[in-house]
Design a protein around this motif. Structure first.
Motif, mmCIF file in Angstrom:
data_model
loop_
_atom_site.group_PDB
_atom_site.id
_atom_site.type_symbol
_atom_site.label_atom_id
_atom_site.label_comp_id
_atom_site.label_asym_id
_atom_site.label_seq_id
_atom_site.Cartn_x
_atom_site.Cartn_y
_atom_site.Cartn_z
ATOM 1 N N LEU A 25 0.820 -1.212 0.000
ATOM 2 C CA LEU A 25 0.000 0.000 0.000
ATOM 3 C C LEU A 25 0.853 1.263 0.000
ATOM 4 O O LEU A 25 0.522 2.241 -0.679
ATOM 5 C CB LEU A 25 -0.940 0.004 1.199
ATOM 6 N N MET A 26 1.951 1.242 0.753
ATOM 7 C CA MET A 26 2.834 2.414 0.773
ATOM 8 C C MET A 26 3.481 2.629 -0.587
ATOM 9 O O MET A 26 3.595 3.762 -1.057
ATOM 10 C CB MET A 26 3.891 2.262 1.861
ATOM 11 N N VAL A 27 3.902 1.545 -1.225
ATOM 12 C CA VAL A 27 4.499 1.678 -2.561
ATOM 13 C C VAL A 27 3.465 2.170 -3.558
ATOM 14 O O VAL A 27 3.750 3.048 -4.385
ATOM 15 C CB VAL A 27 5.103 0.317 -3.002
ATOM 16 N N LYS A 28 2.248 1.666 -3.474
ATOM 17 C CA LYS A 28 1.182 2.114 -4.371
ATOM 18 C C LYS A 28 0.856 3.583 -4.131
ATOM 19 O O LYS A 28 0.684 4.358 -5.073
ATOM 20 C CB LYS A 28 -0.054 1.251 -4.164
ATOM 21 N N TYR A 29 0.777 3.994 -2.867
ATOM 22 C CA TYR A 29 0.495 5.394 -2.534
ATOM 23 C C TYR A 29 1.611 6.295 -3.048
ATOM 24 O O TYR A 29 1.367 7.342 -3.624
ATOM 25 C CB TYR A 29 0.332 5.531 -1.021
ATOM 26 N N HIS A 30 2.861 5.848 -2.835
ATOM 27 C CA HIS A 30 3.995 6.651 -3.294
ATOM 28 C C HIS A 30 4.012 6.740 -4.823
ATOM 29 O O HIS A 30 4.279 7.801 -5.373
ATOM 30 C CB HIS A 30 5.297 6.025 -2.787
ATOM 31 N N HIS A 31 3.724 5.635 -5.480
ATOM 32 C CA HIS A 31 3.725 5.633 -6.954
ATOM 33 C C HIS A 31 2.594 6.494 -7.499
ATOM 34 O O HIS A 31 2.767 7.196 -8.496
ATOM 35 C CB HIS A 31 3.571 4.192 -7.469
ATOM 36 N N ARG A 32 1.431 6.457 -6.843
ATOM 37 C CA ARG A 32 0.283 7.227 -7.313
ATOM 38 C C ARG A 32 0.517 8.723 -7.158
ATOM 39 O O ARG A 32 0.155 9.504 -8.018
ATOM 40 C CB ARG A 32 -0.966 6.817 -6.553
ATOM 41 N N HIS A 33 1.156 9.147 -6.068
ATOM 42 C CA HIS A 33 1.340 10.575 -5.830
ATOM 43 C C HIS A 33 2.621 11.110 -6.447
ATOM 44 O O HIS A 33 2.866 12.312 -6.456
ATOM 45 C CB HIS A 33 1.311 10.864 -4.337
ATOM 46 N N GLU A 34 3.461 10.230 -6.944
ATOM 47 C CA GLU A 34 4.685 10.672 -7.598
ATOM 48 C C GLU A 34 4.416 11.122 -9.028
ATOM 49 O O GLU A 34 5.049 12.023 -9.530
ATOM 50 C CB GLU A 34 5.712 9.537 -7.584
ATOM 51 N N TYR A 35 3.464 10.491 -9.702
ATOM 52 C CA TYR A 35 3.213 10.800 -11.091
ATOM 53 C C TYR A 35 1.983 11.628 -11.259
ATOM 54 O O TYR A 35 1.059 11.686 -10.639
ATOM 55 C CB TYR A 35 3.074 9.499 -11.900
#
Length: 108
Positions: free
Chosen positions: A98-108
């Protein structure tokens, strides 16, 4: 090595990204996760039965060593030391995902 070039693309290059989400995706992911956890639990119970069955493990291992102490483990002990760490590990991996998904979603 030989290089091969094709006249047509094997994988289509146009990718359409939809901004709408389906409502059933979350429920199906949860159902799939519960199914996988159930399968792992059944597998651990089968292994537990195999270990506790008299003579089956020795027959499979082809070794009858009477000098080793016999260990008897009940269902509660195997659940505490088997299922609980497995579920905690799954929860930790889920939080990391979930943290990786959240980070990936808000990075792009």
């Amino acid at each position: 090595m030989t290089e091969i070039s094709l006249s047509k693309h094997v994988v289509p290059t146009t990718i359409t990204v939809s901004s709408t989400k389906t409502t059933g995706a979350t429920l199906s992911n949860i159902a799939y996760a519960v199914f996988i956890l159930f399968c792992f639990w059944v597998g651990s119970q089968i292994l537990n039965l195999l270990v506790n069955a008299p003579g089956v493990l020795e027959h499979l291992a082809q070794g009858n060593d009477a000098t080793r102490p016999r260990i008897e483990m009940g269902l509660a002990v195997s659940t505490v030391f088997g299922l609980v760490p497995f579920l905690l590990g799954c929860a930790i991996l889920g939080l990391i995902a979930l943290m990786v998904k959240y980070h990936h979603r808000h990075e792009y």
